[in-house]
Design a protein around this motif. Structure first.
Motif, short mmCIF file in Angstrom:
data_model
loop_
_atom_site.label_atom_id
_atom_site.label_comp_id
_atom_site.label_asym_id
_atom_site.label_seq_id
_atom_site.Cartn_x
_atom_site.Cartn_y
_atom_site.Cartn_z
N LEU A 66 -2.94 6.52 8.34
CA LEU A 66 -1.52 6.83 8.38
C LEU A 66 -1.29 8.08 9.24
CD1 LEU A 66 1.02 6.57 5.51
CD2 LEU A 66 1.00 8.65 6.88
N LEU A 67 -0.46 7.96 10.27
CA LEU A 67 -0.09 9.08 11.13
C LEU A 67 1.37 9.40 10.86
CD1 LEU A 67 -1.73 7.86 14.48
CD2 LEU A 67 -2.75 9.27 12.69
N LEU A 68 1.66 10.63 10.44
CA LEU A 68 3.00 11.00 9.99
C LEU A 68 3.54 12.16 10.82
CD1 LEU A 68 5.38 10.88 8.00
CD2 LEU A 68 4.06 12.38 6.48
N ASP A 69 4.70 11.94 11.45
CA ASP A 69 5.42 13.00 12.13
C ASP A 69 6.35 13.65 11.10
OD1 ASP A 69 6.84 14.69 13.74
OD2 ASP A 69 7.66 13.15 15.06
N VAL A 70 5.88 14.75 10.51
CA VAL A 70 6.60 15.36 9.39
C VAL A 70 7.96 15.89 9.84
CG1 VAL A 70 6.51 17.16 7.62
CG2 VAL A 70 4.43 15.93 8.27
N GLU A 71 8.06 16.38 11.07
CA GLU A 71 9.33 16.93 11.53
C GLU A 71 10.37 15.85 11.77
OE1 GLU A 71 8.30 19.13 14.98
OE2 GLU A 71 7.32 20.76 13.88
N ASN A 72 9.96 14.60 11.83
CA ASN A 72 10.88 13.49 12.06
C ASN A 72 11.10 12.62 10.83
OD1 ASN A 72 11.11 10.36 13.03
ND2 ASN A 72 12.29 11.72 14.37
N LEU A 73 10.12 12.54 9.95
CA LEU A 73 10.18 11.62 8.82
C LEU A 73 9.37 12.19 7.67
CD1 LEU A 73 11.06 8.78 7.82
CD2 LEU A 73 8.92 7.90 8.71
N LYS A 74 9.93 12.13 6.48
CA LYS A 74 9.22 12.58 5.27
C LYS A 74 9.03 11.37 4.35
CE LYS A 74 10.68 17.43 5.20
NZ LYS A 74 11.25 17.41 6.55
N ILE A 75 7.85 11.30 3.75
CA ILE A 75 7.48 10.18 2.90
C ILE A 75 7.03 10.73 1.56
CG2 ILE A 75 5.88 8.27 2.58
CD1 ILE A 75 5.81 7.87 5.54
N ASP A 76 7.65 10.26 0.49
CA ASP A 76 7.23 10.70 -0.83
C ASP A 76 6.08 9.83 -1.35
OD1 ASP A 76 8.45 8.33 -1.44
OD2 ASP A 76 10.15 9.22 -2.50
N VAL A 77 5.65 10.11 -2.56
CA VAL A 77 4.49 9.41 -3.12
C VAL A 77 4.78 7.92 -3.29
CG1 VAL A 77 2.93 9.29 -5.09
CG2 VAL A 77 3.71 11.50 -4.27
N ASN A 78 6.00 7.59 -3.78
CA ASN A 78 6.33 6.18 -4.01
C ASN A 78 6.36 5.39 -2.70
OD1 ASN A 78 6.64 6.62 -6.79
ND2 ASN A 78 8.77 7.25 -6.53
N ALA A 79 6.93 5.98 -1.65
CA ALA A 79 6.96 5.30 -0.36
C ALA A 79 5.55 5.13 0.20
CB ALA A 79 7.84 6.08 0.62
N GLU A 80 4.72 6.14 -0.01
CA GLU A 80 3.34 6.04 0.47
C GLU A 80 2.59 4.92 -0.25
OE1 GLU A 80 -0.63 8.69 -0.07
OE2 GLU A 80 1.15 9.78 0.59
N GLN A 81 2.80 4.79 -1.55
CA GLN A 81 2.15 3.71 -2.29
C GLN A 81 2.65 2.35 -1.82
OE1 GLN A 81 2.94 4.62 -6.39
NE2 GLN A 81 1.45 6.28 -6.49
N PHE A 82 3.94 2.26 -1.48
CA PHE A 82 4.47 1.00 -0.97
C PHE A 82 3.82 0.64 0.37
CE2 PHE A 82 7.63 -1.20 1.71
CZ PHE A 82 7.75 -2.37 0.99
N LEU A 83 3.64 1.63 1.25
CA LEU A 83 2.98 1.37 2.53
C LEU A 83 1.54 0.92 2.31
CD1 LEU A 83 4.26 4.40 4.67
CD2 LEU A 83 5.12 2.06 4.66
N ALA A 84 0.86 1.56 1.36
CA ALA A 84 -0.53 1.18 1.08
C ALA A 84 -0.62 -0.25 0.57
CB ALA A 84 -1.14 2.15 0.07
N SER A 85 0.42 -0.72 -0.15
CA SER A 85 0.39 -2.08 -0.69
C SER A 85 0.63 -3.13 0.40
CB SER A 85 1.44 -2.23 -1.80
OG SER A 85 2.76 -2.09 -1.26
N ILE A 86 1.24 -2.74 1.51
CA ILE A 86 1.51 -3.71 2.58
C ILE A 86 0.22 -4.12 3.30
CG2 ILE A 86 2.64 -3.98 4.82
CD1 ILE A 86 4.92 -2.30 3.79
N SER A 87 -0.62 -3.14 3.58
CA SER A 87 -1.84 -3.42 4.34
C SER A 87 -2.91 -4.02 3.43
CB SER A 87 -2.36 -2.13 4.97
OG SER A 87 -3.60 -2.36 5.61
N GLU A 88 -3.70 -4.91 4.01
CA GLU A 88 -4.81 -5.50 3.26
C GLU A 88 -6.03 -4.61 3.26
OE1 GLU A 88 -5.94 -8.33 7.08
OE2 GLU A 88 -6.01 -9.14 5.06
N TYR A 89 -5.95 -3.50 3.97
CA TYR A 89 -7.05 -2.54 4.00
C TYR A 89 -6.68 -1.29 3.22
CZ TYR A 89 -8.41 -5.54 7.91
OH TYR A 89 -8.73 -6.62 8.68
N SER A 90 -7.67 -0.63 2.67
CA SER A 90 -7.44 0.56 1.85
C SER A 90 -7.01 1.74 2.73
CB SER A 90 -8.72 0.92 1.08
OG SER A 90 -8.56 2.12 0.38
N LEU A 91 -5.96 2.44 2.29
CA LEU A 91 -5.45 3.60 3.02
C LEU A 91 -6.34 4.80 2.70
CD1 LEU A 91 -3.29 4.79 4.86
CD2 LEU A 91 -1.88 5.19 2.84
#
Length: 487
Positions: A66-91
């Motif tokens: 996961l590559l995150l541009d913090v100055e452009n977008l902020k992701i909380d824990v719940n959103a991060e878990q949702f992203l991890a559930s999309i991919s078939e590979y472990s984040l």
């Protein structure tokens, strides 16, 4: 162990996210994870040609980054878990790019560090985070040989080039952008499938077809609930009719007939027995007309009859307002507040009794409940208790609630208002502006208008000074008035 960027062996430990040791290079500042040694057992095992399916059935291995541009977008824990559930590979690897010297990110960097992010510092410059993400992202395939998927979290259009570069390396790329109303859109660049996630609701937004299906299910459940409650209402109405020996009033008849017709349609559609419907029809046929109240005078007269018929203890004249309302509803089928609303007088029942010259109202001690009495009776205050004199007073002036025809009636109206406002302090002074406001609420005209109609002085102060019923004093720039004590 050496730094993968500069090759230096001057390293220090920097946390252990996901049970993997993380190191930081003292020379270049690069952060990297400890790589597990590759097992040689699989290399020493020879697989015969007769067993080719053994390897093909093994699970797919790899990691997601996961590559995150913090100055452009902020992701909380719940959103991060949702992203991890999309991919078939472990984040496994998470990198956050920002100018960490910025005071606005002083708390967010500690949170990301605790969540296992590698904090990549970029200089304070426009699009500096994008440039650093592009340079490091282009080399992900060489630094992480087991990388299979990459999340590029930024809405900047410059990172489209990075997404194309990662796709050329054979990686699955997910582009995460920010949409209005705190919504994230996640696009799979390979399949062009787009998912939406609500940050505020912390849940995925379903596609239109799935959303319509959910709405249909909710409507079906609500329809069944309405049918059940309408049947219960029919039973309650029947019991109320028999126990209280009253019938429903004016508008309720029409509403009940509508409920009955709706129940009949539901019963016919679902082949439900129509016993409840028949009971309601019998009730409706036995209904009789209830007395109606068409004016304020009729309302006050009926309430005074009810209060006078309620038994009270010796030396008491006040009765509970709730009890009066219950008696009123038993006779007229509506509570007093609804009748006042229909007559467009006053929606607040307590305020009506407070400022009506025909009634007196007070709060019960240490309670929020009100008590009322008829104001035409002689009331004396003895030991802070309200008692009834043996004989009613004959010369207590009353005031028409709508028309004031003489100075004496105006004087009495002001006395009634001051007594209500000074209920807790009978000799307390009340500001003239407050009295004027309450007077206009009660009589729909200002005091100045009444004074003009009576050909008196246009100033209320002059009228109060000329009366021997009031005490007037000036406090600062405002005048206050109280009732003269008759002791």
């Amino acid at each position: 162990m050496k730094c993968p960027t500069c090759g230096s062996t001057s390293l220090r430990k920097n946390g252990r996210p996901n049970n993997r040791q993380r190191y930081r290079c003292k020379d270049c500042g690069r952060q990297f994870m400890e790589k597990f040694p590759t097992s040689r057992i699989g290399q020493e095992i020879s697989v015969s040609k007769s067993e080719p399916t053994t390897l093909t059935e093994a699970p797919r291995t790899g990691i997601a980054i996961l590559l995150l541009d913090v100055e452009n977008l902020k992701i909380d824990v719940n959103a991060e878990q949702f992203l991890a559930s999309i991919s078939e590979y472990s984040l496994q690897v998470k990198m956050a790019f920002a100018n960490w010297k910025n005071s606005s990110l002083s708390k967010y960097d500690a949170e990301l560090f605790e969540r296992g992010y590698q904090l990549i510092h970029v200089p304070e410059c426009k699009n500096s985070a994008d440039a650093q993400m592009m340079s490091m992202g282009a080399a992900i395939g060489r630094q992480y040989s087991d990388a299979k998927a990459v999340f590029v979290c930024s809405s900047d259009w410059l990172l489209t080039h990075l997404c194309n570069s990662l796709q050329n390396q054979g990686l699955t790329v997910y582009r995460v952008r920010r949409q209005p109303d705190n919504i994230l859109s996640i696009e799979n660049r390979s399949t062009l499938e787009v998912k939406h996630y609500s940050v505020k609701m912390a849940t995925e937004i379903p596609p239109l077809e799935e959303f319509v299906e959910q709405i249909q299910q909710l409507l079906q459940v609500e329809h069944e609930s309405i049918s059940r409650r309408s049947s219960e209402l029919s039973i309650i109405a029947s019991l109320l009719e028999k126990r209280c020996e009253i019938s429903l009033v004016r508008e309720s008849k029409q509403n009940l007939s509508q409920v009955v017709s709706e129940d009949a349609e539901i019963s016919a559609a679902k082949n439900i027995p129509t016993e409840l419907v028949e009971n309601e029809e019998n009730i409706q046929s036995k209904m009789v007309d209830l007395p109606e109240i068409n004016s304020r005078a009729e309302f006050e007269q009926e309430v005074m009859k009810i209060i006078s018929n309620i038994p009270v203890k010796k030396n008491q004249i006040f009765v509970n307002l709730n009890l009066v309302d219950e008696k009123f509803m038993a006779i007229f089928g509506e509570d007093m507040g609804q009748v006042l609303k229909d007559l467009k007088i006053n929606n607040d029942l307590e305020n009506f009794f407070k400022f009506s010259p025909k009634f007196r109202a007070k709060k019960k001690p240490r309670s929020k409940e009100y008590q009322v009495a008829i104001a035409a009776q002689n009331i004396q205050t003895v030991n802070s208790e309200i008692i009834r004199s043996p004989e009613p007073a004959e010369n207590v002036p009353t005031v028409n609630s709508e028309i004031i025809r003489s100075p004496k009636e105006l004087e009495q109206a002001l006395v009634n208002i001051i007594e209500v406002l000074a209920a807790h302090d009978p000799h307390g002074y009340i500001c003239i502006s407050i009295i004027g406001t309450e007077f206009k609420k009660q009589y729909s005209h200002s005091i100045t208008t009444i004074l003009k109609q009576l050909n008196l002085s246009k100033k209320l102060i002059n009228f109060l000074e000329s009366s021997n019923v009031f005490n007037l004093k000036k406090v600062g720039k405002k005048y206050k008035v109280a009732i003269v004590s008759q002791e």
